[in-house]
Design an enzyme around this catalytic site. Sequence first.
Site, PDB file in Angstrom:
ATOM      1  N   GLN A 166       3.276  11.447  33.482  1.00 47.68           N
ATOM      2  CA  GLN A 166       2.317  11.075  34.519  1.00 47.68           C
ATOM      3  C   GLN A 166       2.637   9.703  35.093  1.00 47.68           C
ATOM      4  O   GLN A 166       3.364   8.920  34.476  1.00 47.68           O
ATOM      5  CB  GLN A 166       0.910  11.020  33.926  1.00 47.68           C
ATOM      6  CG  GLN A 166       0.386  12.349  33.436  1.00 47.68           C
ATOM      7  CD  GLN A 166      -1.119  12.266  33.177  1.00 47.68           C
ATOM      8  OE1 GLN A 166      -1.864  11.699  33.958  1.00 47.68           O
ATOM      9  NE2 GLN A 166      -1.554  12.833  32.067  1.00 47.68           N
ATOM     10  N   CYS A 225       4.553  25.586  35.483  1.00 51.79           N
ATOM     11  CA  CYS A 225       5.743  26.443  35.597  1.00 51.79           C
ATOM     12  C   CYS A 225       5.965  26.828  37.066  1.00 51.79           C
ATOM     13  O   CYS A 225       4.998  27.042  37.810  1.00 51.79           O
ATOM     14  CB  CYS A 225       5.566  27.703  34.749  1.00 51.79           C
ATOM     15  SG  CYS A 225       5.982  27.457  33.015  1.00 51.79           S
ATOM     16  N   CYS A 259       0.859  28.882  32.678  1.00 55.16           N
ATOM     17  CA  CYS A 259       1.057  27.428  32.767  1.00 55.16           C
ATOM     18  C   CYS A 259       1.090  26.975  34.223  1.00 55.16           C
ATOM     19  O   CYS A 259       1.934  27.427  34.998  1.00 55.16           O
ATOM     20  CB  CYS A 259       2.367  27.041  32.067  1.00 55.16           C
ATOM     21  SG  CYS A 259       2.878  25.362  32.447  1.00 55.16           S
ATOM     22  N   HIS A 312       7.405  -0.301  30.856  1.00 56.25           N
ATOM     23  CA  HIS A 312       6.827  -1.561  31.310  1.00 56.25           C
ATOM     24  C   HIS A 312       7.864  -2.327  32.120  1.00 56.25           C
ATOM     25  O   HIS A 312       8.988  -2.532  31.666  1.00 56.25           O
ATOM     26  CB  HIS A 312       6.318  -2.387  30.112  1.00 56.25           C
ATOM     27  CG  HIS A 312       4.881  -2.101  29.798  1.00 56.25           C
ATOM     28  ND1 HIS A 312       4.288  -2.422  28.612  1.00 56.25           N
ATOM     29  CD2 HIS A 312       3.906  -1.526  30.568  1.00 56.25           C
ATOM     30  CE1 HIS A 312       3.009  -2.048  28.658  1.00 56.25           C
ATOM     31  NE2 HIS A 312       2.761  -1.498  29.820  1.00 56.25           N
ATOM     32  N   HIS A 366       6.317  17.274  30.735  1.00 55.63           N
ATOM     33  CA  HIS A 366       5.817  16.538  31.898  1.00 55.63           C
ATOM     34  C   HIS A 366       5.355  15.145  31.522  1.00 55.63           C
ATOM     35  O   HIS A 366       5.102  14.853  30.357  1.00 55.63           O
ATOM     36  CB  HIS A 366       4.665  17.299  32.564  1.00 55.63           C
ATOM     37  CG  HIS A 366       3.388  17.273  31.770  1.00 55.63           C
ATOM     38  ND1 HIS A 366       3.184  18.065  30.662  1.00 55.63           N
ATOM     39  CD2 HIS A 366       2.263  16.527  31.912  1.00 55.63           C
ATOM     40  CE1 HIS A 366       1.985  17.823  30.159  1.00 55.63           C
ATOM     41  NE2 HIS A 366       1.405  16.887  30.887  1.00 55.63           N
ATOM     42  N   SER A 386      -2.550  18.127  27.335  1.00 60.38           N
ATOM     43  CA  SER A 386      -3.249  19.393  27.582  1.00 60.38           C
ATOM     44  C   SER A 386      -2.303  20.570  27.762  1.00 60.38           C
ATOM     45  O   SER A 386      -2.746  21.712  27.788  1.00 60.38           O
ATOM     46  CB  SER A 386      -4.125  19.237  28.826  1.00 60.38           C
ATOM     47  OG  SER A 386      -3.308  18.916  29.941  1.00 60.38           O
ATOM     48  N   ASN A 433       2.534  11.615  27.699  1.00 56.95           N
ATOM     49  CA  ASN A 433       1.774  11.946  26.484  1.00 56.95           C
ATOM     50  C   ASN A 433       2.400  13.216  25.976  1.00 56.95           C
ATOM     51  O   ASN A 433       2.347  14.236  26.662  1.00 56.95           O
ATOM     52  CB  ASN A 433       0.311  12.279  26.827  1.00 56.95           C
ATOM     53  CG  ASN A 433      -0.536  11.047  26.904  1.00 56.95           C
ATOM     54  OD1 ASN A 433      -0.200  10.016  26.324  1.00 56.95           O
ATOM     55  ND2 ASN A 433      -1.632  11.159  27.605  1.00 56.95           N
ATOM     56  N   HIS A 436       9.730  25.838  30.550  1.00 54.25           N
ATOM     57  CA  HIS A 436       8.500  25.578  29.787  1.00 54.25           C
ATOM     58  C   HIS A 436       8.771  25.296  28.303  1.00 54.25           C
ATOM     59  O   HIS A 436       7.984  24.624  27.633  1.00 54.25           O
ATOM     60  CB  HIS A 436       7.588  26.809  29.921  1.00 54.25           C
ATOM     61  CG  HIS A 436       6.238  26.671  29.305  1.00 54.25           C
ATOM     62  ND1 HIS A 436       5.194  26.020  29.924  1.00 54.25           N
ATOM     63  CD2 HIS A 436       5.748  27.119  28.120  1.00 54.25           C
ATOM     64  CE1 HIS A 436       4.116  26.068  29.143  1.00 54.25           C
ATOM     65  NE2 HIS A 436       4.429  26.729  28.038  1.00 54.25           N
ATOM     66  N   HIS A 461       4.174  22.109  28.561  1.00 54.29           N
ATOM     67  CA  HIS A 461       5.270  22.070  29.542  1.00 54.29           C
ATOM     68  C   HIS A 461       5.769  20.620  29.651  1.00 54.29           C
ATOM     69  O   HIS A 461       4.963  19.699  29.753  1.00 54.29           O
ATOM     70  CB  HIS A 461       4.763  22.568  30.908  1.00 54.29           C
ATOM     71  CG  HIS A 461       5.859  22.820  31.875  1.00 54.29           C
ATOM     72  ND1 HIS A 461       6.287  24.088  32.224  1.00 54.29           N
ATOM     73  CD2 HIS A 461       6.674  21.970  32.538  1.00 54.29           C
ATOM     74  CE1 HIS A 461       7.280  23.993  33.077  1.00 54.29           C
ATOM     75  NE2 HIS A 461       7.543  22.713  33.275  1.00 54.29           N
ATOM     76  N   ARG A 465       0.818  -1.224   0.000  1.00 57.55           N
ATOM     77  CA  ARG A 465       0.000   0.000   0.000  1.00 57.55           C
ATOM     78  C   ARG A 465       0.848   1.269   0.000  1.00 57.55           C
ATOM     79  O   ARG A 465       0.358   2.342  -0.334  1.00 57.55           O
ATOM     80  CB  ARG A 465      -0.933   0.017   1.210  1.00 57.55           C
ATOM     81  CG  ARG A 465      -2.022  -1.007   1.060  1.00 57.55           C
ATOM     82  CD  ARG A 465      -3.219  -0.830   1.947  1.00 57.55           C
ATOM     83  NE  ARG A 465      -3.177   0.216   2.925  1.00 57.55           N
ATOM     84  CZ  ARG A 465      -4.187   1.057   3.124  1.00 57.55           C
ATOM     85  NH1 ARG A 465      -5.254   0.995   2.371  1.00 57.55           N
ATOM     86  NH2 ARG A 465      -4.107   1.950   4.080  1.00 57.55           N
TER      87      ARG A 465
HETATM   88  P1  H2U Z   1      -1.659  15.748  30.219  1.00 56.73           P
HETATM   89  O1  H2U Z   1      -1.417  17.108  29.729  1.00 56.73           O
HETATM   90  O2  H2U Z   1      -0.552  14.781  29.917  1.00 56.73           O
HETATM   91  O3  H2U Z   1      -2.988  15.254  29.830  1.00 56.73           O
HETATM   92  O4  H2U Z   1      -1.644  15.779  31.802  1.00 56.73           O
HETATM   93  C1  H2U Z   1      -1.745  16.901  32.607  1.00 56.73           C
HETATM   94  C2  H2U Z   1      -2.392  16.442  33.894  1.00 56.73           C
HETATM   95  O5  H2U Z   1      -2.326  17.510  34.815  1.00 56.73           O
HETATM   96  C3  H2U Z   1      -3.854  16.077  33.711  1.00 56.73           C
HETATM   97  O6  H2U Z   1      -4.038  14.715  34.030  1.00 56.73           O
HETATM   98  C4  H2U Z   1      -3.468  17.480  35.619  1.00 56.73           C
HETATM   99  C5  H2U Z   1      -4.572  16.983  34.700  1.00 56.73           C
HETATM  100  O7  H2U Z   1      -5.553  16.276  35.432  1.00 56.73           O
HETATM  101  N1  H2U Z   1      -3.702  18.790  36.192  1.00 56.73           N
HETATM  102  C6  H2U Z   1      -3.600  18.985  37.555  1.00 56.73           C
HETATM  103  O8  H2U Z   1      -3.375  18.023  38.299  1.00 56.73           O
HETATM  104  N2  H2U Z   1      -3.747  20.237  38.090  1.00 56.73           N
HETATM  105  C7  H2U Z   1      -4.024  21.348  37.358  1.00 56.73           C
HETATM  106  O9  H2U Z   1      -4.118  22.425  37.889  1.00 56.73           O
HETATM  107  C8  H2U Z   1      -4.249  21.231  35.895  1.00 56.73           C
HETATM  108  C9  H2U Z   1      -4.029  19.863  35.287  1.00 56.73           C
END
Ligand code: H2U
Length: 346
Positions: free
Chosen positions: A177, A63, A60, A290, A175, A170, A162, A122, A173, A36
């Site tokens: 999790q 920050c 942010c 993992h 980061h 979201s 992510n 940032h 910056h 393909r």
């Molecule tokens: P992502 O941008 O990878 O989705 O993760 C950012 C995380 O930060 C997201 O799970 C958390 C969100 O719940 N967050 C806080 O804990 N406090 C905040 O003030 C904003 C976002």
Amino acid sequence: MTDNRQLQKMALDFSNDPHKRYNILTGEWMLVSPHRTKRPWQGKVEKPPVTDRPKHDPKCYLCPGNVRANGTQTPVYEATYVFNNDFGALIPNTSKASYKKGLLKAAGEKGICRVICFSPDHSLTLPDMSIEAIEKVIDLWQSEYKELGSKKFIKHVQIFENKGATMGCSNPHPHGQIWAQSSIPQEVVKKSKQQKKYWRANNQSLLQAYLTQELEEKERLVCENEHFVALVPFWAVWPYEAMIIPRRHFQHIGQLTAAEKTAYAAILKDLTQRFDKVFDISFPYSSGIHQAPTDGKAHPEWHFHMAFYPPLLRSATVKKFMVGYEMFANPQRDITAEMAAAKLRG
Ligand code: H2U
């Protein structure tokens, strides 16, 4: 012999014949359709607008010195910073009760979700950071795995990142999790089962044997150093999927030697820099570590590794979607793992 029989006798041509590949870690199959890639439409090659980010963004919440959604002030941290996710998908104080009614089953799930800032700056992403700064991120992954994993009700610690809005991130910056929980999630259950089966039969880790074969075959290797190898796994489903595997068999991040920690930071930088060069942009991906569950059992079969699932396919703006056949049947890819590895090597 009929044409059909003749075809059946011919060896598989990985670069042309549609074929299935087996994922030794999950026990699942995926479909490769390399023919393909020859279709005339090859997608757009536009560059998205270059985003110049400031070193400090007053808006942010990650920050240093800024305020989070719940009013907590982020301290003026100098390297890394970790906090409990204010909107965690898992919380520690919840029911563990199970539910069963007829065919319907459910179970309460306890857990802890944390957010890790990789740097106070940032404007950076992992590939822009120095090896020393990435080592500090690894230090934090180690202490979090240890601290969360030592809690009686935590059976698994998932460390992940992510990266990029394309992945639903979201905030730009730098980061990652951590989601730690009271049961072992299903991807890890699959990998535990496959590794255990191999370990019992061969007294060798499955990934150790796999790595030996990949080091001989070479065509899926991306980069390597004294302690780690990055490669595109034979069964990769995402276009530029990659995996970092330590040469030494160990079960979890807490077992890294000092030299291995530096080498891990170096290969993280090397691989993510290569990603950024593929389409000349900050490459989005989800990456995850993992390793052995923290359920109190010995896991000699587990071989620590890190997987990267980047979604971009043909350009900075053309993303692969896991839809259609992939939702109803199997994951599928067009460019082969070997083509992707050659591009990342180059
Ligand atoms: P992502 O941008 O990878 O989705 O993760 C950012 C995380 O930060 C997201 O799970 C958390 C969100 O719940 N967050 C806080 O804990 N406090 C905040 O003030 C904003 C976002």
